[in-house]
Design an enzyme around this catalytic site. Sequence first.
Site, short mmCIF file in Angstrom:
data_model
loop_
_atom_site.label_atom_id
_atom_site.label_comp_id
_atom_site.label_asym_id
_atom_site.label_seq_id
_atom_site.Cartn_x
_atom_site.Cartn_y
_atom_site.Cartn_z
N HIS A 1 0.84 -1.20 0.00
CA HIS A 1 0.00 0.00 0.00
C HIS A 1 0.88 1.25 0.00
O HIS A 1 0.60 2.22 -0.72
CB HIS A 1 -0.87 0.05 1.25
CG HIS A 1 -1.84 -1.09 1.40
ND1 HIS A 1 -1.73 -2.02 2.41
CD2 HIS A 1 -2.93 -1.44 0.69
CE1 HIS A 1 -2.73 -2.89 2.32
NE2 HIS A 1 -3.47 -2.58 1.28
N SER B 1 0.32 -8.94 1.70
CA SER B 1 -1.13 -8.91 1.72
C SER B 1 -1.59 -8.74 3.16
O SER B 1 -0.97 -9.30 4.07
CB SER B 1 -1.68 -10.23 1.17
OG SER B 1 -3.04 -10.38 1.52
N SER B 2 -2.66 -7.99 3.35
CA SER B 2 -3.20 -7.84 4.71
C SER B 2 -3.60 -9.20 5.26
O SER B 2 -3.54 -9.45 6.46
CB SER B 2 -4.42 -6.92 4.70
OG SER B 2 -4.12 -5.71 4.05
N ARG B 3 -4.01 -10.11 4.37
CA ARG B 3 -4.46 -11.44 4.80
C ARG B 3 -3.30 -12.33 5.25
O ARG B 3 -3.55 -13.36 5.87
CB ARG B 3 -5.25 -12.13 3.69
CG ARG B 3 -6.60 -11.48 3.43
CD ARG B 3 -7.49 -12.36 2.55
NE ARG B 3 -8.87 -11.88 2.55
CZ ARG B 3 -9.40 -11.10 1.60
NH1 ARG B 3 -8.68 -10.72 0.58
NH2 ARG B 3 -10.67 -10.71 1.69
P1 AMP Z 1 -6.40 -3.93 -0.40
O1 AMP Z 1 -6.24 -3.13 0.83
O2 AMP Z 1 -5.96 -5.35 -0.29
O3 AMP Z 1 -7.78 -3.78 -1.03
O4 AMP Z 1 -5.40 -3.30 -1.47
C1 AMP Z 1 -5.44 -1.94 -1.79
C2 AMP Z 1 -4.54 -1.69 -2.97
O5 AMP Z 1 -3.21 -2.09 -2.64
C3 AMP Z 1 -4.94 -2.50 -4.22
O6 AMP Z 1 -4.76 -1.69 -5.37
C4 AMP Z 1 -3.96 -3.65 -4.18
O7 AMP Z 1 -3.70 -4.19 -5.46
C5 AMP Z 1 -2.73 -2.96 -3.63
N1 AMP Z 1 -1.82 -3.96 -3.05
C6 AMP Z 1 -2.10 -4.88 -2.10
N2 AMP Z 1 -1.03 -5.67 -1.86
C7 AMP Z 1 -0.05 -5.24 -2.69
C8 AMP Z 1 1.30 -5.65 -2.94
N3 AMP Z 1 1.85 -6.66 -2.29
N4 AMP Z 1 2.00 -4.97 -3.87
C9 AMP Z 1 1.45 -3.95 -4.56
N5 AMP Z 1 0.19 -3.51 -4.37
C10 AMP Z 1 -0.55 -4.15 -3.46
#
Ligand code: AMP
Length: 287
Positions: free
Chosen positions: A37, A185-187
């Site tokens: 992020h 990943s948050s997960r």
């Molecule tokens: P999320 O909070 O998972 O919905 O992700 C928010 C944004 O961050 C989305 O555009 C995701 O693709 C991006 N994102 C999440 N993980 C990564 C990562 N490891 N590398 C690059 N972008 C990420």
Amino acid sequence: MKIIQSIDEMQEFSQRARGEGKTIAFVPTMGYLHEGHASLMREGRNRADILVASIFVNPTQFGKGEDFETYPRDMERDSKIAAEAGVDVIFTPTAAEMYPAGYQTYVNVEGLSLPLCGASRPGHFRGVTTVVTKLFNIVRPHTSLFGRKDFQQLAVIRRMTADLNLGVEIVGMPIVREPDGLAMSSRNAYLSSEERQQALCLYKAMRQIAWLYRHGERSAKILRKVAVAEINAKPSAAVDYVELRNSVTLEEVTAADDATLLALAVKIGKTRLIDNCILGEESQDGA
Ligand code: AMP
């Protein structure tokens, strides 16, 4: 850094900024921020006068039995990471204000939403495209940044933004990985230490396929088989999908080429992880 919860206040802020001739970059997130992020935020910081990030765990993109209730949340930590990445405004609306009683309007991208995660998670992209449209209308950004980690999501949002003439520049950003290769990943926070080890099988399978591809293997069937075997060798891992697809149309391919997308979704225990690479892009396959 300002934290705005009300939709009206966010709209007024953006209207004022635009009135003053300022440009706005926007990073939508579901919070529990990590370096992936932050990389989007830093790029947004460089591209506009004002940087807005949203933190909203969007109920409409979660299916029944998925992890909406348990999705990790930590506003205090997120605020620190966002401030360090140069965010001017965190927009964090409530679900009650985003989807009030009587809500009944949805945005749906047809073909691109159907395969891969669309097939495994019916209604997921409808929720994503709906919330991103709403966020664009509230934040009114000139530019919005998305990670290629969610490759299909990026393709769907590009399509939607073009089809609906939303007038927002969509920027795709590289996948940020842990030192051992696991995509951030948050997960990942759900994984036990044993599972964290086994989660590496996604990256290992991708590297193996990229290596075979570089050494001349073109059969999608064979490449896929190798990846599935690598993943299934891990006791906690269960393949959701491993697919080779055209990276523009997301149609299935039988013969891989440099533009082929390799996309994986794997359950490690109860945690569903995704990853992907483009076969011709050396930097993405880690080899
Ligand atoms: P999320 O909070 O998972 O919905 O992700 C928010 C944004 O961050 C989305 O555009 C995701 O693709 C991006 N994102 C999440 N993980 C990564 C990562 N490891 N590398 C690059 N972008 C990420």
